[in-house]
Motif scaffolding. Structure first.
Motif, PDB file in Angstrom:
ATOM      1  N   LEU A 132     -11.554 -28.145  23.607  1.00  0.00           N
ATOM      2  CA  LEU A 132     -13.013 -28.301  24.285  1.00  0.00           C
ATOM      3  C   LEU A 132     -13.623 -27.189  24.767  1.00  0.00           C
ATOM      4  O   LEU A 132     -12.315 -26.893  26.370  1.00  0.00           O
ATOM      5  CB  LEU A 132     -13.217 -29.253  24.713  1.00  0.00           C
ATOM      6  N   ALA A 133     -14.290 -26.067  24.869  1.00  0.00           N
ATOM      7  CA  ALA A 133     -15.010 -25.425  25.506  1.00  0.00           C
ATOM      8  C   ALA A 133     -15.467 -24.654  26.060  1.00  0.00           C
ATOM      9  O   ALA A 133     -16.396 -25.190  24.653  1.00  0.00           O
ATOM     10  CB  ALA A 133     -14.155 -23.956  24.962  1.00  0.00           C
ATOM     11  N   VAL A 134     -16.213 -24.456  27.565  1.00  0.00           N
ATOM     12  CA  VAL A 134     -17.128 -24.116  27.858  1.00  0.00           C
ATOM     13  C   VAL A 134     -17.897 -22.822  28.499  1.00  0.00           C
ATOM     14  O   VAL A 134     -16.932 -22.491  28.599  1.00  0.00           O
ATOM     15  CB  VAL A 134     -18.058 -25.732  28.822  1.00  0.00           C
ATOM     16  N   LEU A 135     -18.408 -22.295  27.374  1.00  0.00           N
ATOM     17  CA  LEU A 135     -18.888 -20.122  28.090  1.00  0.00           C
ATOM     18  C   LEU A 135     -19.444 -20.918  29.886  1.00  0.00           C
ATOM     19  O   LEU A 135     -20.349 -21.785  30.471  1.00  0.00           O
ATOM     20  CB  LEU A 135     -19.891 -20.312  27.301  1.00  0.00           C
ATOM     21  N   SER A 136     -18.482 -20.456  30.207  1.00  0.00           N
ATOM     22  CA  SER A 136     -18.762 -20.289  31.851  1.00  0.00           C
ATOM     23  C   SER A 136     -19.347 -19.075  32.122  1.00  0.00           C
ATOM     24  O   SER A 136     -19.954 -18.194  31.081  1.00  0.00           O
ATOM     25  CB  SER A 136     -17.532 -20.544  32.635  1.00  0.00           C
ATOM     26  N   ALA A 137     -18.650 -17.969  33.298  1.00  0.00           N
ATOM     27  CA  ALA A 137     -19.442 -16.838  33.543  1.00  0.00           C
ATOM     28  C   ALA A 137     -18.788 -15.974  34.718  1.00  0.00           C
ATOM     29  O   ALA A 137     -17.965 -17.203  35.307  1.00  0.00           O
ATOM     30  CB  ALA A 137     -20.490 -16.534  33.301  1.00  0.00           C
ATOM     31  N   LYS A 138     -17.706 -15.063  34.163  1.00  0.00           N
ATOM     32  CA  LYS A 138     -17.262 -14.358  35.626  1.00  0.00           C
ATOM     33  C   LYS A 138     -17.503 -14.380  36.530  1.00  0.00           C
ATOM     34  O   LYS A 138     -16.970 -15.142  37.837  1.00  0.00           O
ATOM     35  CB  LYS A 138     -16.733 -13.181  35.421  1.00  0.00           C
ATOM     36  N   VAL A 139     -19.122 -14.505  36.958  1.00  0.00           N
ATOM     37  CA  VAL A 139     -20.088 -14.355  38.170  1.00  0.00           C
ATOM     38  C   VAL A 139     -19.355 -16.183  38.588  1.00  0.00           C
ATOM     39  O   VAL A 139     -20.176 -15.658  39.767  1.00  0.00           O
ATOM     40  CB  VAL A 139     -21.258 -14.017  37.930  1.00  0.00           C
ATOM     41  N   GLY A 140     -19.802 -16.611  37.821  1.00  0.00           N
ATOM     42  CA  GLY A 140     -19.342 -17.898  38.266  1.00  0.00           C
ATOM     43  C   GLY A 140     -17.618 -17.826  39.381  1.00  0.00           C
ATOM     44  O   GLY A 140     -17.771 -19.340  40.634  1.00  0.00           O
ATOM     45  N   SER A 141     -17.238 -17.125  39.305  1.00  0.00           N
ATOM     46  CA  SER A 141     -16.076 -17.013  40.087  1.00  0.00           C
ATOM     47  C   SER A 141     -16.622 -17.300  41.872  1.00  0.00           C
ATOM     48  O   SER A 141     -16.631 -16.004  42.066  1.00  0.00           O
ATOM     49  CB  SER A 141     -14.808 -15.857  40.411  1.00  0.00           C
ATOM     50  N   ILE A 142     -16.171 -17.898  42.776  1.00  0.00           N
ATOM     51  CA  ILE A 142     -16.148 -18.175  43.519  1.00  0.00           C
ATOM     52  C   ILE A 142     -15.173 -16.743  44.778  1.00  0.00           C
ATOM     53  O   ILE A 142     -15.329 -15.839  45.286  1.00  0.00           O
ATOM     54  CB  ILE A 142     -15.741 -19.225  44.500  1.00  0.00           C
ATOM     55  N   GLY A 143     -13.831 -16.485  44.438  1.00  0.00           N
ATOM     56  CA  GLY A 143     -12.859 -16.344  44.760  1.00  0.00           C
ATOM     57  C   GLY A 143     -12.971 -14.301  44.043  1.00  0.00           C
ATOM     58  O   GLY A 143     -12.467 -13.567  44.706  1.00  0.00           O
ATOM     59  N   ASP A 144     -14.255 -14.557  43.298  1.00  0.00           N
ATOM     60  CA  ASP A 144     -14.297 -12.753  42.722  1.00  0.00           C
ATOM     61  C   ASP A 144     -15.837 -12.405  42.911  1.00  0.00           C
ATOM     62  O   ASP A 144     -15.713 -11.045  42.598  1.00  0.00           O
ATOM     63  CB  ASP A 144     -14.347 -12.899  41.091  1.00  0.00           C
ATOM     64  N   ASN A 145     -15.974 -13.158  44.218  1.00  0.00           N
ATOM     65  CA  ASN A 145     -17.893 -12.214  43.956  1.00  0.00           C
ATOM     66  C   ASN A 145     -17.680 -11.662  45.630  1.00  0.00           C
ATOM     67  O   ASN A 145     -16.994 -11.918  46.439  1.00  0.00           O
ATOM     68  CB  ASN A 145     -18.495 -14.282  44.462  1.00  0.00           C
ATOM     69  N   ARG A 146     -17.915 -10.689  45.041  1.00  0.00           N
ATOM     70  CA  ARG A 146     -17.852  -9.404  46.296  1.00  0.00           C
ATOM     71  C   ARG A 146     -19.310  -8.177  46.157  1.00  0.00           C
ATOM     72  O   ARG A 146     -19.601  -7.845  46.937  1.00  0.00           O
ATOM     73  CB  ARG A 146     -17.004  -8.391  45.962  1.00  0.00           C
ATOM     74  N   LEU A 147     -20.515  -8.489  45.100  1.00  0.00           N
ATOM     75  CA  LEU A 147     -21.489  -8.114  45.222  1.00  0.00           C
ATOM     76  C   LEU A 147     -22.576  -8.991  45.776  1.00  0.00           C
ATOM     77  O   LEU A 147     -23.705  -9.010  46.184  1.00  0.00           O
ATOM     78  CB  LEU A 147     -22.074  -7.881  43.811  1.00  0.00           C
TER      79      LEU A 147
END
Length: 237
Positions: A132-147
């Motif tokens: 079971l997969a849901v489409l998320s997004a890399k911009v939803g990563s709190i750890g990766d949020n730099r912008l």
């Protein structure tokens, strides 16, 4: 692009794609329908039979109940999402935040998929492997949020990731071989991405869907509740 076959699922597996009228959803459905190992691949959306409207919980529950008799469903993919719409483009500053846009974004990206998890996860096989997969997004990563920026969209996807992680713990108790994951498709040629990248915006949806199916196919049950990019890279929460 050649279709992607899910070799980790049993021959004659059954698949569902929710949000099958969008660019990526329709590409997922095309891959699954082309796989000779897939006995049945069904696309669901507002105008299908049964219908699934993310704004109407009753339709989600009714569709799951109707499809249960044809199960178990070995592969369930939720591909619907919202980045921009009538309420505006993604917010770049705090001063642009407003209730209407936040609510519609969360309804589509978080609340609707949460109800899909609630009603459709029980349709996975109790014995044997299920995906079971849901489409998320890399911009939803709190750890990766730099912008920064894109407040509602980022937050809605971060919340979706938490729902997938939490659901994976519960589902593992009754479906020990189930793999629940959040997937980042990358930049894809679609209406969702078009306003931000112009005409040449990314790769074809068929390529993205094929990549994500290959990632799904290779994930062991121990990686349920994880967050991956289309490349297979594990993404930080």
């Amino acid at each position: 692009m050649p279709f992607t076959s899910l070799q980790s699922l049993p021959d004659g597996y059954r698949a569902l794609v929710i949000g099958s009228t969008g660019a990526i959803g329709s590409a997922f459905l095309a891959h699954l329908q082309a796989d000779p190992r897939c006995a049945l691949a069904v696309g669901l959306g507002r105008h299908t039979h049964p219908a699934v409207d993310l704004d109407d919980e009753a339709t989600i529950a009714a569709a799951a109940q109707q499809l249960k008799a044809q199960g178990p469903w070995h592969c369930i993919i939720h591909a619907a999402g919202l980045l921009h719409g009538p309420h505006g483009m993604p917010e770049k500053r705090l001063g642009q935040l407003n209730y209407a846009q936040m609510e519609v974004t969360f309804r589509t990206n978080t609340f609707g998929p949460a109800l899909v998890l609630a009603h459709f996860a029980p349709l996975l096989p109790k014995q044997g492997r299920g995906l079971l997969a849901v489409l998320s997004a890399k911009v939803g990563s709190i750890g990766d949020n730099r912008l920064g920026g894109w407040y509602s969209y980022r937050a809605s996807k971060a919340a979706l990731n938490m729902l997938v992680k939490t659901a994976s713990i519960e589902v593992a108790r009754t479906h020990p071989q189930a793999v629940l994951v959040a997937l980042h498709p990358g930049t894809v040629n679609s209406a969702l991405s078009a306003p931000f990248n112009g005409a040449e915006i990314g790769r074809p949806a068929a390529d993205a869907a094929g990549d994500m199916l290959r990632v799904l196919d290779g994930l062991p049950a121990e990686q349920t509740g994880s967050f991956h990019a289309y490349s297979g890279e594990s993404l930080p929460w």
